[in-house]
Design a protein around this motif. Structure first.
Motif, mmCIF file in Angstrom:
data_model
loop_
_atom_site.group_PDB
_atom_site.id
_atom_site.type_symbol
_atom_site.label_atom_id
_atom_site.label_comp_id
_atom_site.label_asym_id
_atom_site.label_seq_id
_atom_site.Cartn_x
_atom_site.Cartn_y
_atom_site.Cartn_z
ATOM 1 N N ASN A 65 -7.110 -6.164 0.142
ATOM 2 C CA ASN A 65 -6.343 -7.390 -0.497
ATOM 3 C C ASN A 65 -5.359 -6.857 -1.802
ATOM 4 O O ASN A 65 -4.980 -7.747 -2.640
ATOM 5 N N ARG A 66 -5.838 -5.809 -2.170
ATOM 6 C CA ARG A 66 -5.165 -5.485 -3.304
ATOM 7 C C ARG A 66 -3.681 -5.140 -3.148
ATOM 8 O O ARG A 66 -3.217 -4.763 -2.185
ATOM 9 N N GLU A 80 -5.286 -5.826 -8.673
ATOM 10 C CA GLU A 80 -6.519 -6.217 -8.149
ATOM 11 C C GLU A 80 -6.230 -7.852 -7.687
ATOM 12 O O GLU A 80 -7.275 -8.283 -6.791
ATOM 13 N N SER A 81 -5.264 -8.455 -8.095
ATOM 14 C CA SER A 81 -5.251 -9.924 -7.820
ATOM 15 C C SER A 81 -4.054 -9.929 -6.671
ATOM 16 O O SER A 81 -4.008 -11.032 -6.126
ATOM 17 N N GLY A 82 -3.889 -8.710 -6.088
ATOM 18 C CA GLY A 82 -3.060 -8.699 -4.848
ATOM 19 C C GLY A 82 -1.430 -8.706 -5.016
ATOM 20 O O GLY A 82 -0.718 -8.849 -4.119
ATOM 21 N N THR A 83 -0.933 -8.422 -6.217
ATOM 22 C CA THR A 83 0.298 -8.446 -6.440
ATOM 23 C C THR A 83 0.805 -6.919 -6.266
ATOM 24 O O THR A 83 0.112 -5.984 -7.006
ATOM 25 N N LYS A 103 -4.790 -5.643 -13.398
ATOM 26 C CA LYS A 103 -4.891 -7.058 -13.168
ATOM 27 C C LYS A 103 -4.153 -7.492 -12.043
ATOM 28 O O LYS A 103 -4.480 -8.213 -11.092
ATOM 29 N N LEU A 104 -2.941 -7.128 -12.198
ATOM 30 C CA LEU A 104 -2.029 -7.488 -11.048
ATOM 31 C C LEU A 104 -2.245 -7.068 -9.732
ATOM 32 O O LEU A 104 -2.515 -7.692 -8.652
#
Ligand code: T5A
Ligand code: NA
Length: 208
Positions: free
Chosen positions: A8-9, A92-95, A89-90
């Motif tokens: 998902n990353r 890890e949040s999937g961006t 952060k981006l």
């Protein structure tokens, strides 16, 4: 054996190349294509000229300010580090984050001035390692014929040849070297195909 966390990353995709090799054009095209595929995508560039440090770097590149070679080298690196927590952060949040230049430019341009390569790498050790570096290969002579060449500090053919030599010293298995002397659309298709073929892996750190 890839965990959901890895699946998902977002990916970190870096464009590198000499001045005017087409990095901004191609990073924009890739962003649009991945968005169309339904991915979350952010497009960044380094130096990020919009921060306080970036403002100093911009003055240096436009020859309004003189700085010691080591001092400007560290500023370019600091300009990446000031954005790392947001970058992680981006991802890890999937961006997926596409960046127009990164630490490889940092090393290649400073080493081309004569600073020791190993010294040049140290400040960027530990940055998130790109999943892929797209290196747009264009001869310095061809780059010099493109619009706008010669305006900024490093845009001289002889210096660009030295930068190219340094880039070739630091390339690794994550690099894809692509002939940038072809029309924008064909080039985009070649890049897009390569990016779609990448396997998802754990995020690593640079030069550790
Ligand atoms: N630097 C950078 C360091 O010394 N240390 C560091 O740590 C970092 C991060 C600024 C300078 O800073 C140095 C390296 C640089 O000297 P920058 O802001 O990225 O870096 O500026 P440039 O690299 O100079 O960006 P450019 O504007 O030169 O080039 P691009 O992005 O590679 O090229 P692009 O896409 O803007 O295209 C340039 C021109 O060519 C045309 C475009 O329309 C445009 O006119 N073009 C093509 N023409 C024909 N065929 C194609 N396929 C084309 N693609 C684009
Ligand atoms: Na650019």
């Amino acid at each position: 054996n890839s965990s959901p966390l890895i699946e998902n990353r977002g990916q970190l995709i870096v464009f590198e190349g000499l001045d005017k090799s087409g990095k901004s054009t191609q990073s924009q095209k890739l962003k649009e294509a991945l968005l169309k595929d339904g991915q979350f995508v952010d497009l960044w560039s380094f130096p990020d000229r919009n921060t306080k440090l970036g403002d100093v770097i911009d003055s240096y590149l436009n020859k309004r300010l003189e700085l010691d070679d080591r001092s400007i080298h560290l500023l370019f690196s600091a300009n990446r580090w000031e954005k790392v927590s947001k970058l992680i952060k981006l991802l890890e949040s999937g961006t997926t984050v596409i960046t127009d230049r990164y630490a490889f430019s940092g090393v290649a341009y400073s080493a081309a001035k004569g600073l020791p390569l190993e010294w040049c790498k140290q400040p960027d050790v530990g940055l998130p390692k790109p999943d892929c570096v797209i290196f747009l290969q264009l001869s310095p002579e061809a780059g010099a014929k493109r619009n706008g060449f010669g305006e900024e500090r490093y845009e001289k053919t002889q210096f660009q040849n030295k930068v190219l030599e340094q880039f070739m010293q630091i390339k690794d298995e994550s690099w894809k070297i692509i002939n940038a002397d072809q029309n924008m659309e064909d080039l985009h298709q070649e890049i897009y195909k390569h990016i779609k073929s990448l396997k998802k892996e754990e995020l690593k750190r640079l030069w550790e």
